[in-house]
Motif scaffolding. Structure first.
Motif, mmCIF file in Angstrom:
data_model
loop_
_atom_site.group_PDB
_atom_site.id
_atom_site.type_symbol
_atom_site.label_atom_id
_atom_site.label_comp_id
_atom_site.label_asym_id
_atom_site.label_seq_id
_atom_site.Cartn_x
_atom_site.Cartn_y
_atom_site.Cartn_z
ATOM 1 N N SER A 120 0.896 -1.140 -0.010
ATOM 2 C CA SER A 120 0.113 -0.061 0.037
ATOM 3 C C SER A 120 0.896 1.172 -0.043
ATOM 4 C CB SER A 120 -0.975 -0.072 1.307
ATOM 5 O OG SER A 120 -1.889 1.063 1.229
ATOM 6 N N LEU A 121 0.526 2.126 -0.906
ATOM 7 C CA LEU A 121 1.572 3.316 -1.238
ATOM 8 C C LEU A 121 0.806 4.421 -1.076
ATOM 9 C CD1 LEU A 121 3.245 2.061 -4.421
ATOM 10 C CD2 LEU A 121 4.142 2.028 -2.015
ATOM 11 N N GLN A 122 1.586 5.459 -0.320
ATOM 12 C CA GLN A 122 1.169 6.797 -0.108
ATOM 13 C C GLN A 122 1.488 7.688 -1.356
ATOM 14 O OE1 GLN A 122 -0.590 7.864 2.616
ATOM 15 N NE2 GLN A 122 -0.585 5.624 2.922
ATOM 16 N N GLU A 160 8.889 23.655 0.963
ATOM 17 C CA GLU A 160 9.249 24.152 2.544
ATOM 18 C C GLU A 160 9.394 22.915 3.281
ATOM 19 O OE1 GLU A 160 6.211 26.654 3.805
ATOM 20 O OE2 GLU A 160 7.080 28.521 2.979
ATOM 21 N N LYS A 161 8.518 21.659 2.696
ATOM 22 C CA LYS A 161 8.490 20.652 3.712
ATOM 23 C C LYS A 161 8.982 19.305 3.083
ATOM 24 C CE LYS A 161 4.486 22.050 5.951
ATOM 25 N NZ LYS A 161 2.922 21.898 6.199
ATOM 26 N N GLY A 162 9.281 19.377 1.633
ATOM 27 C CA GLY A 162 9.549 18.164 1.083
ATOM 28 C C GLY A 162 8.472 17.392 0.846
ATOM 29 N N LEU A 163 9.044 15.871 0.614
ATOM 30 C CA LEU A 163 8.055 14.909 0.371
ATOM 31 C C LEU A 163 8.171 13.683 1.258
ATOM 32 C CD1 LEU A 163 8.188 15.172 -3.767
ATOM 33 C CD2 LEU A 163 6.080 15.490 -2.220
ATOM 34 N N ASP A 164 8.536 13.825 2.501
ATOM 35 C CA ASP A 164 8.838 12.781 3.377
ATOM 36 C C ASP A 164 7.473 12.290 3.745
ATOM 37 O OD1 ASP A 164 11.329 13.436 3.470
ATOM 38 O OD2 ASP A 164 11.371 14.320 5.503
ATOM 39 N N GLY A 165 7.231 10.817 3.709
ATOM 40 C CA GLY A 165 6.225 10.293 4.309
ATOM 41 C C GLY A 165 5.514 9.787 3.062
ATOM 42 N N PHE A 166 5.871 10.043 1.713
ATOM 43 C CA PHE A 166 5.193 9.618 0.401
ATOM 44 C C PHE A 166 6.101 8.687 -0.417
ATOM 45 C CE2 PHE A 166 3.413 13.940 1.229
ATOM 46 C CZ PHE A 166 2.065 13.413 1.399
ATOM 47 N N ASP A 167 5.636 8.031 -1.195
ATOM 48 C CA ASP A 167 6.291 7.046 -1.690
ATOM 49 C C ASP A 167 6.285 7.303 -3.268
ATOM 50 O OD1 ASP A 167 6.457 4.818 0.284
ATOM 51 O OD2 ASP A 167 4.325 4.829 0.086
ATOM 52 N N VAL A 168 5.247 8.051 -3.528
ATOM 53 C CA VAL A 168 4.881 8.359 -5.041
ATOM 54 C C VAL A 168 4.531 9.753 -5.186
ATOM 55 C CG1 VAL A 168 3.698 8.010 -7.288
ATOM 56 C CG2 VAL A 168 4.047 6.041 -5.532
ATOM 57 N N PHE A 169 5.259 10.495 -6.065
ATOM 58 C CA PHE A 169 4.925 11.877 -6.249
ATOM 59 C C PHE A 169 4.352 12.023 -7.844
ATOM 60 C CE2 PHE A 169 6.420 16.501 -7.431
ATOM 61 C CZ PHE A 169 5.488 17.075 -6.772
ATOM 62 N N GLN A 212 13.132 22.032 -6.453
ATOM 63 C CA GLN A 212 13.771 21.321 -7.257
ATOM 64 C C GLN A 212 14.681 20.466 -6.297
ATOM 65 O OE1 GLN A 212 16.031 23.543 -10.025
ATOM 66 N NE2 GLN A 212 16.787 21.768 -11.170
ATOM 67 N N GLY A 213 15.248 20.817 -5.487
ATOM 68 C CA GLY A 213 16.185 20.137 -4.578
ATOM 69 C C GLY A 213 15.316 18.999 -3.799
ATOM 70 N N ASN A 214 14.169 19.464 -3.244
ATOM 71 C CA ASN A 214 13.533 18.503 -2.540
ATOM 72 C C ASN A 214 13.051 17.241 -3.456
ATOM 73 O OD1 ASN A 214 13.955 19.560 0.051
ATOM 74 N ND2 ASN A 214 11.831 20.904 -0.291
ATOM 75 N N VAL A 215 12.558 17.509 -4.840
ATOM 76 C CA VAL A 215 11.851 16.480 -5.338
ATOM 77 C C VAL A 215 13.110 15.575 -6.209
ATOM 78 C CG1 VAL A 215 10.903 16.094 -7.629
ATOM 79 C CG2 VAL A 215 10.188 17.839 -6.260
ATOM 80 N N ASN A 216 14.369 16.314 -6.356
ATOM 81 C CA ASN A 216 15.184 15.550 -6.818
ATOM 82 C C ASN A 216 15.894 14.607 -5.585
ATOM 83 O OD1 ASN A 216 16.895 15.840 -9.670
ATOM 84 N ND2 ASN A 216 15.695 17.896 -9.059
ATOM 85 N N SER A 217 15.612 15.085 -4.336
ATOM 86 C CA SER A 217 16.434 14.317 -3.292
ATOM 87 C C SER A 217 15.273 13.058 -3.175
ATOM 88 C CB SER A 217 16.426 15.190 -2.071
ATOM 89 O OG SER A 217 16.584 14.324 -0.638
ATOM 90 N N PHE A 218 14.051 13.292 -3.097
ATOM 91 C CA PHE A 218 13.070 12.349 -3.046
ATOM 92 C C PHE A 218 13.090 11.222 -4.012
ATOM 93 C CE2 PHE A 218 8.760 11.034 -4.822
ATOM 94 C CZ PHE A 218 8.309 10.371 -3.686
ATOM 95 N N VAL A 219 13.492 11.644 -5.275
ATOM 96 C CA VAL A 219 13.841 10.384 -6.279
ATOM 97 C C VAL A 219 14.994 9.680 -6.057
ATOM 98 C CG1 VAL A 219 14.257 10.152 -8.767
ATOM 99 C CG2 VAL A 219 12.591 11.522 -8.304
ATOM 100 N N ASP A 220 16.245 10.369 -5.749
ATOM 101 C CA ASP A 220 17.475 9.989 -5.155
ATOM 102 C C ASP A 220 17.449 8.834 -4.129
ATOM 103 O OD1 ASP A 220 18.526 11.417 -7.275
ATOM 104 O OD2 ASP A 220 19.517 12.922 -6.149
ATOM 105 N N ASN A 221 16.245 8.987 -3.297
ATOM 106 C CA ASN A 221 16.526 8.393 -2.123
ATOM 107 C C ASN A 221 15.057 7.193 -2.411
ATOM 108 O OD1 ASN A 221 18.114 9.474 0.087
ATOM 109 N ND2 ASN A 221 17.376 11.232 -0.564
ATOM 110 N N GLY A 222 14.847 6.799 -3.423
ATOM 111 C CA GLY A 222 14.066 5.730 -3.768
ATOM 112 C C GLY A 222 12.472 6.177 -4.247
ATOM 113 N N GLY A 223 12.252 7.335 -4.267
ATOM 114 C CA GLY A 223 10.766 7.870 -4.533
ATOM 115 C C GLY A 223 10.524 7.856 -5.840
#
Length: 389
Positions: free
Chosen positions: A163-165, A204-213, A245-256
């Protein structure tokens, strides 16, 4: 109301036999014109007018995924009038059970089972399997209306899904529309947990807690030069774009997982540095039904190699390197089936419309898979992109 009936037994028309339960729509009723508009394939009206204000192809069979057969022959069958369709799903056999990747209801069932803690796996062909006992899945299956049976075995290539967020970038109303809303509703109908996040929230908050953007909307959502009417829906300064841009790229780099849907989102993806694929587009008032060649597995599981799609402000891709091309527009001059696409059409012939980056979990979908919660047949392109490893 359009009058329709349901055959109470099998019958034959024009040499073809149709099963019990086939729906019949007579064309000698008061609302025959409306019924024809909904069930007709449509036509290419590109040369009939210079521009269209809005959608110009509205075929329910092609965009909702069912067969509508026109006949002028008499239909001799006992039928009952249909005012409401009520179905209950059933589970048969001893398992393991297969849930075919064939409908929105099927994906919703998978997501409901996952939320209940039922283990489910997905094969390369896109179908889903569970070894859970019948009494553990029967309530969800009954609610789904699907007929679920046993499989001989679970394919060796099946991989467990979870189940994905899902987060979707919110368009608060740029240009007085919410360009993300159709895809959001499609994802909800597929049974996903979907949270809207604004551009500023992601900055401001990034995408912590999500699996998919999911980015499905205008590229203006990441612009820094918005006019006064739109500024409240986007960035207030260039620093916010940098943070986003930094937060989205970090999300992808960390498996998002990142999914872009449509022309605007695809162009924005390159601006964000997530792809080097070039997005080509036609006019903003071009839209309609197109012939699509799907690979039929993985990202496009559940679709035929010669099938259909829908475009609105058509987008196609110039692919570089070893990126995976999962679907292309048909390589024929008649790839455009119905609607209005007057300029820059032939350059799109045979070109890629679904692509996945080779070295990162970034998928671009040039088709409007969730257009206004209407392109029901294409919704599973979204779930495929979410579940595909």
């Amino acid at each position: 109301m359009i009058l329709k009936s349901e055959a109470t037994k099998a019958f034959t028309v024009d040499g073809k036999t149709y099963p019990k339960g086939t729906y019949l729509v007579q064309m000698d009723q008061a609302k025959a014109g409306l019924a024809n508009t909904m069930l007709w394939d449509g036509e290419d009206i590109s040369n009939d007018t210079t521009a269209m204000y809005d959608i110009s192809a509205w075929s329910l069979p092609e965009l909702w995924g069912f067969e509508a057969v026109e006949t002028s022959s008499p239909v001799d069958v006992t039928a009952k009038l249909v005012n409401q369709v009520i179905v209950q799903g059933t589970v048969t056999g001893k398992g393991p059970y297969m849930i075919p990747n064939s409908s929105v209801k099927a994906i919703e069932l998978v997501n409901n089972l996952l939320k209940q803690g039922v283990e489910v796996s997905r094969s390369e062909s896109g179908d889903f399997y569970t070894a859970a006992p019948a009494n553990k899945i029967s309530a969800a299956v009954k609610e789904s209306g699907l007929q679920i049976g046993s499989a001989a075995n679970v394919p060796g290539d099946a991989v467990e899904v979870s189940s994905l967020q899902v987060a979707i970038l919110k368009d608060g109303g740029m240009g007085k529309v919410q360009s993300h809303s159709g895809t959001k509703l499609a994802l909800k109908r597929l049974g996903f947990e979907v949270t809207e996040v604004t551009p500023v929230e992601v900055a401001e908050k990034g995408l912590d807690g999500f699996d998919v953007f999911v980015y499905s909307g205008t590229e203006s959502l990441i612009a820094t030069n918005l006019n006064a009417a739109n500024k409240e829906y986007g960035f207030q300064n260039a620093d916010q774009l940098t943070a986003f841009q930094g937060n989205v790229n970090s999300f992808v780099d960390n498996g998002g997982k990142y999914i872009a849907v449509g022309a605007g989102a695809s162009r924005a993806t390159k601006t964000l540095g997530l792809t080097d694929i070039v997005t080509n587009t036609a006019g903003s008032n071009s839209n309609g039904i197109v012939k699509v060649n799907y690979e039929g597995t993985g990202l496009t599981a559940g679709y035929d190699q010669e099938d259909l799609g829908f475009v609105y402000r058509p987008a196609w891709y110039t692919v570089t390197g070893n990126d995976e091309v999962a679907a292309t527009l048909a390589n024929s001059d008649d790839f455009f089936v119905a609607g209005h696409w007057r300029t820059n059409k032939l350059p799109a012939k045979g070109q890629a419309v679904i692509v996945k980056e080779d070295k990162k979990d970034v998928t671009l979908i040039g088709l409007e898979a969730g257009f206004r919660d209407h392109t029901d047949y294409l919704f599973r392109l979204l779930s495929n992109a979410i579940f595909e490893e």
